[in-house]
Motif scaffolding. Structure first.
Motif, PDB file in Angstrom:
ATOM      1  N   TYR A 172      37.431  42.311  44.097  1.00  0.00           N
ATOM      2  CA  TYR A 172      36.299  42.101  45.004  1.00  0.00           C
ATOM      3  C   TYR A 172      35.651  40.736  44.768  1.00  0.00           C
ATOM      4  O   TYR A 172      35.286  40.029  45.716  1.00  0.00           O
ATOM      5  CB  TYR A 172      35.236  43.183  44.793  1.00  0.00           C
ATOM      6  CG  TYR A 172      35.668  44.584  45.142  1.00  0.00           C
ATOM      7  CD1 TYR A 172      36.810  44.833  45.885  1.00  0.00           C
ATOM      8  CD2 TYR A 172      34.920  45.676  44.711  1.00  0.00           C
ATOM      9  CE1 TYR A 172      37.195  46.112  46.203  1.00  0.00           C
ATOM     10  CE2 TYR A 172      35.298  46.972  45.034  1.00  0.00           C
ATOM     11  CZ  TYR A 172      36.435  47.190  45.773  1.00  0.00           C
ATOM     12  OH  TYR A 172      36.811  48.467  46.083  1.00  0.00           O
ATOM     13  N   ARG A 173      35.499  40.384  43.485  1.00  0.00           N
ATOM     14  CA  ARG A 173      34.845  39.098  43.187  1.00  0.00           C
ATOM     15  C   ARG A 173      35.678  37.926  43.690  1.00  0.00           C
ATOM     16  O   ARG A 173      35.133  36.935  44.199  1.00  0.00           O
ATOM     17  CB  ARG A 173      34.587  38.984  41.682  1.00  0.00           C
ATOM     18  CG  ARG A 173      33.418  39.833  41.193  1.00  0.00           C
ATOM     19  CD  ARG A 173      33.014  39.464  39.781  1.00  0.00           C
ATOM     20  NE  ARG A 173      33.970  39.933  38.807  1.00  0.00           N
ATOM     21  CZ  ARG A 173      33.914  41.128  38.210  1.00  0.00           C
ATOM     22  NH1 ARG A 173      32.949  41.969  38.504  1.00  0.00           N
ATOM     23  NH2 ARG A 173      34.827  41.477  37.320  1.00  0.00           N
ATOM     24  N   TYR A 222      28.235  39.848  39.372  1.00  0.00           N
ATOM     25  CA  TYR A 222      28.089  41.240  39.825  1.00  0.00           C
ATOM     26  C   TYR A 222      28.967  42.139  38.972  1.00  0.00           C
ATOM     27  O   TYR A 222      30.119  41.820  38.701  1.00  0.00           O
ATOM     28  CB  TYR A 222      28.497  41.353  41.297  1.00  0.00           C
ATOM     29  CG  TYR A 222      28.897  42.755  41.708  1.00  0.00           C
ATOM     30  CD1 TYR A 222      27.924  43.743  41.876  1.00  0.00           C
ATOM     31  CD2 TYR A 222      30.228  43.095  41.876  1.00  0.00           C
ATOM     32  CE1 TYR A 222      28.292  45.033  42.218  1.00  0.00           C
ATOM     33  CE2 TYR A 222      30.604  44.381  42.215  1.00  0.00           C
ATOM     34  CZ  TYR A 222      29.632  45.345  42.389  1.00  0.00           C
ATOM     35  OH  TYR A 222      29.994  46.619  42.722  1.00  0.00           O
ATOM     36  N   LEU A 223      28.409  43.251  38.507  1.00  0.00           N
ATOM     37  CA  LEU A 223      29.169  44.248  37.764  1.00  0.00           C
ATOM     38  C   LEU A 223      28.858  45.628  38.311  1.00  0.00           C
ATOM     39  O   LEU A 223      27.703  45.922  38.635  1.00  0.00           O
ATOM     40  CB  LEU A 223      28.816  44.243  36.273  1.00  0.00           C
ATOM     41  CG  LEU A 223      29.438  43.155  35.406  1.00  0.00           C
ATOM     42  CD1 LEU A 223      28.556  41.929  35.434  1.00  0.00           C
ATOM     43  CD2 LEU A 223      29.594  43.644  33.976  1.00  0.00           C
ATOM     44  N   PRO A 224      29.865  46.493  38.390  1.00  0.00           N
ATOM     45  CA  PRO A 224      29.624  47.868  38.840  1.00  0.00           C
ATOM     46  C   PRO A 224      29.157  48.738  37.682  1.00  0.00           C
ATOM     47  O   PRO A 224      29.400  48.429  36.512  1.00  0.00           O
ATOM     48  CB  PRO A 224      30.999  48.316  39.318  1.00  0.00           C
ATOM     49  CG  PRO A 224      31.936  47.591  38.408  1.00  0.00           C
ATOM     50  CD  PRO A 224      31.294  46.240  38.142  1.00  0.00           C
ATOM     51  N   ASN A 256      30.000  51.133  44.594  1.00  0.00           N
ATOM     52  CA  ASN A 256      31.241  50.522  44.129  1.00  0.00           C
ATOM     53  C   ASN A 256      32.181  50.115  45.253  1.00  0.00           C
ATOM     54  O   ASN A 256      33.387  50.200  45.132  1.00  0.00           O
ATOM     55  CB  ASN A 256      31.955  51.491  43.187  1.00  0.00           C
ATOM     56  CG  ASN A 256      31.125  51.796  41.972  1.00  0.00           C
ATOM     57  OD1 ASN A 256      30.772  50.904  41.226  1.00  0.00           O
ATOM     58  ND2 ASN A 256      30.759  53.065  41.807  1.00  0.00           N
ATOM     59  N   ALA A 274      29.988  43.718  46.375  1.00  0.00           N
ATOM     60  CA  ALA A 274      30.392  42.427  45.813  1.00  0.00           C
ATOM     61  C   ALA A 274      30.167  41.303  46.819  1.00  0.00           C
ATOM     62  O   ALA A 274      29.696  40.216  46.466  1.00  0.00           O
ATOM     63  CB  ALA A 274      31.863  42.478  45.394  1.00  0.00           C
ATOM     64  N   ARG A 295      35.535  51.502  41.360  1.00  0.00           N
ATOM     65  CA  ARG A 295      34.653  51.005  40.312  1.00  0.00           C
ATOM     66  C   ARG A 295      35.421  50.485  39.115  1.00  0.00           C
ATOM     67  O   ARG A 295      34.826  49.981  38.168  1.00  0.00           O
ATOM     68  CB  ARG A 295      33.704  52.109  39.842  1.00  0.00           C
ATOM     69  CG  ARG A 295      34.367  53.281  39.163  1.00  0.00           C
ATOM     70  CD  ARG A 295      33.343  54.160  38.437  1.00  0.00           C
ATOM     71  NE  ARG A 295      32.320  54.642  39.328  1.00  0.00           N
ATOM     72  CZ  ARG A 295      32.368  55.833  39.934  1.00  0.00           C
ATOM     73  NH1 ARG A 295      33.416  56.626  39.746  1.00  0.00           N
ATOM     74  NH2 ARG A 295      31.406  56.234  40.720  1.00  0.00           N
ATOM     75  N   ASP A 350      39.635  55.512  39.919  1.00  0.00           N
ATOM     76  CA  ASP A 350      39.116  55.387  41.279  1.00  0.00           C
ATOM     77  C   ASP A 350      39.532  56.556  42.172  1.00  0.00           C
ATOM     78  O   ASP A 350      39.017  56.690  43.287  1.00  0.00           O
ATOM     79  CB  ASP A 350      39.607  54.086  41.932  1.00  0.00           C
ATOM     80  CG  ASP A 350      38.883  52.861  41.407  1.00  0.00           C
ATOM     81  OD1 ASP A 350      37.729  53.020  40.954  1.00  0.00           O
ATOM     82  OD2 ASP A 350      39.460  51.762  41.434  1.00  0.00           O
ATOM     83  N   GLN A 391      37.084  45.689  40.842  1.00  0.00           N
ATOM     84  CA  GLN A 391      35.892  44.838  40.855  1.00  0.00           C
ATOM     85  C   GLN A 391      36.273  43.369  40.711  1.00  0.00           C
ATOM     86  O   GLN A 391      35.669  42.500  41.340  1.00  0.00           O
ATOM     87  CB  GLN A 391      34.926  45.265  39.742  1.00  0.00           C
ATOM     88  CG  GLN A 391      34.366  46.668  39.929  1.00  0.00           C
ATOM     89  CD  GLN A 391      33.605  46.824  41.223  1.00  0.00           C
ATOM     90  OE1 GLN A 391      32.922  45.902  41.662  1.00  0.00           O
ATOM     91  NE2 GLN A 391      33.717  47.982  41.863  1.00  0.00           N
TER      92      GLN A 391
END
Length: 454
Positions: free
Chosen positions: A151-152, A100-102, A84, A89, A143, A289, A148
């Protein structure tokens, strides 16, 4: 939703859940625990979409993506991973993953992304060199959906020339995000320069900065705190950067809309810097997190010779319910102190209370239970929000921010429930269809027309 989906994961439960959900949605599914089998299926021309884990018994799923792209150009691959960090990513983007997925992932969310991949199947652009040449991780881990999503966006903007404005409270990691954008971009071999107010104040300062940065990345921290004269120099610098134009990044913890209304922020500078805007969430907005961040900081200390340390389950709950006004930076300092002063391998509740006792009061961050009415939950959230600012008022523009936070998920969920049918969605919400269309545009909501998945 129709098509054939190839699922590769060494977890039998995940394979079963995905197979059942995708089959109910109308797809054909081939599931395997082996990358070798997956690659054979891809080579045989099977599958319209691939869903693959990263860490598999016989290899790394990310390392297979270039081969998949070579054998089956345009075949969308959705990567799922229990790793994560922001690196996963970025590596997924570099390896041309469609999405993308955690883990643990949200099944309806994965179904939506699979449906979109089946309908669109776009060609993703290659980003940069082999991800194996990258460091293993960065100090940006999480995560939760908020991290996320961040991150993308970072992975999408890092190789563009767009200026980026990074907003977030003190201690959230804005400078780390800026550094990550540079270090994993095409400009990474060029200088990364942090522009100081002193340099900008000097008449020759802007010219010297441009000479030092040499087409690399120029970061201006806390942009709204700069005097108007220096903001004007930045506008001129961005308009006339010379032969080797740098990429401009800026950070702020101020409410820039309020700063512009109060004439503390030049509108022309704001519009030049906000080619892309990233919002770094506060730690209290991503409490799930906290355990992995705590593990990360304790592992860093163990490398320096403090010995293994871990928080007890009860101590973790205290951390999760704490307000963390200083965000991740405050969390790291608290963990470092505990790692140095704890008497046993397991850090106790009393030790945590002693460290946090010198900081702002402990405060529950969530309404207990799940039986509260919506109004009561919203009231509790808003009261906590005001309390976190102590004797100061929150940044201006609160009304619009709160309405946007409620309105966007309401419309997204209503659209999902009506299969993307905007006429039915407008009726469900009780608003005019043209009003709904305008809100979809203003809130940047993606609409996919399809039958309901689940």
């Amino acid at each position: 939703m129709d098509g054939t989906v190839l699922v590769a994961d060494d977890d039998r439960t995940i394979r079963t859940v995905l197979t059942q959900a995708l089959t109910r949605a109308g797809c054909k599914v081939h599931a395997t625990s082996s990358l070798t089998t997956l690659m054979r299926w891809v080579g045989e021309g099977k599958g319209d979409v691939v869903i693959s884990d990263v860490m598999m018994p016989d290899g790394n799923g990310l390392e297979m993506l270039p081969k998949i792209a070579q054998d089956r150009p345009g075949l969308p691959v959705i990567v799922i991973s229990a790793q994560n960090t922001i690196m996963t990513a970025i590596q997924a983007a570099e390896a041309e993953a469609y999405d993308y997925l955690p883990k643990p992932f949200d099944l309806p969310d994965l179904m939506k992304r699979t449906a979109r991949a089946l309908e669109m199947r776009p060609q993703n652009q290659r980003v940069v060199e082999d991800a194996n040449q990258r460091p293993d991780e960065l100090p940006l881990v999480g995560r939760t959906a908020l991290m996320q999503a961040l991150y993308r966006v970072v992975a999408r903007v890092m190789n563009t020339d767009l200026p980026v404005l990074i907003w977030g409270e003190s201690g959230t990691g804005k400078s780390l995000i800026a550094r990550s954008i540079h270090d994993f971009s095409d400009r990474r071999s060029l200088p990364f320069i942090n522009a100081s107010a002193e340099e900008l104040r000097d008449l020759e300062g802007p010219a010297r900065l441009l000479a030092r940065v040499k087409g690399g990345t120029l970061l201006i921290e806390e942009i709204a705190d700069l005097p108007a004269e220096l903001q004007a120099r930045l506008v001129h610098m961005m308009d006339s950067p010379g032969e080797y134009a740098p990429r401009f990044l800026a950070t702020s913890q101020s409410d820039l809309a309020g700063a512009m209304e109060a004439d503390r922020m030049r509108k022309d500078l704001y519009y030049r810097l906000s080619g892309a805007t990233l919002t770094v969430p506060a730690l209290r907005e991503r409490v799930d997190d906290i355990p992995i961040l705590t593990e990360y900081f304790l592992a860093k200390m163990e490398v320096t010779g403090t010995g293994p340390r871990a928080l007890s389950r009860e101590a973790i709950e205290i951390f999760r319910n704490y307000s963390w006004p200083g965000n991740v930076r405050q969390l790291e300092n608290a963990v470092r102190r505990l790692g140095l002063t704890s008497r046993a391998t397991e850090i106790s509740v009393s030790e945590v209370e002693q460290v946090l006792g010198a900081q702002p009061d402990l405060e529950p961050m969530r309404v207990a239970g799940n039986t509260d009415k919506l109004g009561a939950s919203v009231e509790a959230h808003l009261r906590r929000y005001f309390d976190l600012h102590g004797n100061m008022l929150p940044p201006a523009g609160l009304y619009a921010r709160i309405l946007r936070e409620v309105e966007a998920p309401l419309i997204e969920i209503a659209l999902e429930a009506t299969g993307g049918n905007q006429a039915k969605c407008a009726d469900l919400l009780g608003i005019n269809r043209n009003t709904l269309r305008k809100k979809i545009t203003d809130l940047d909501i993606e609409v996919t027309r399809r039958r309901k998945l689940m």
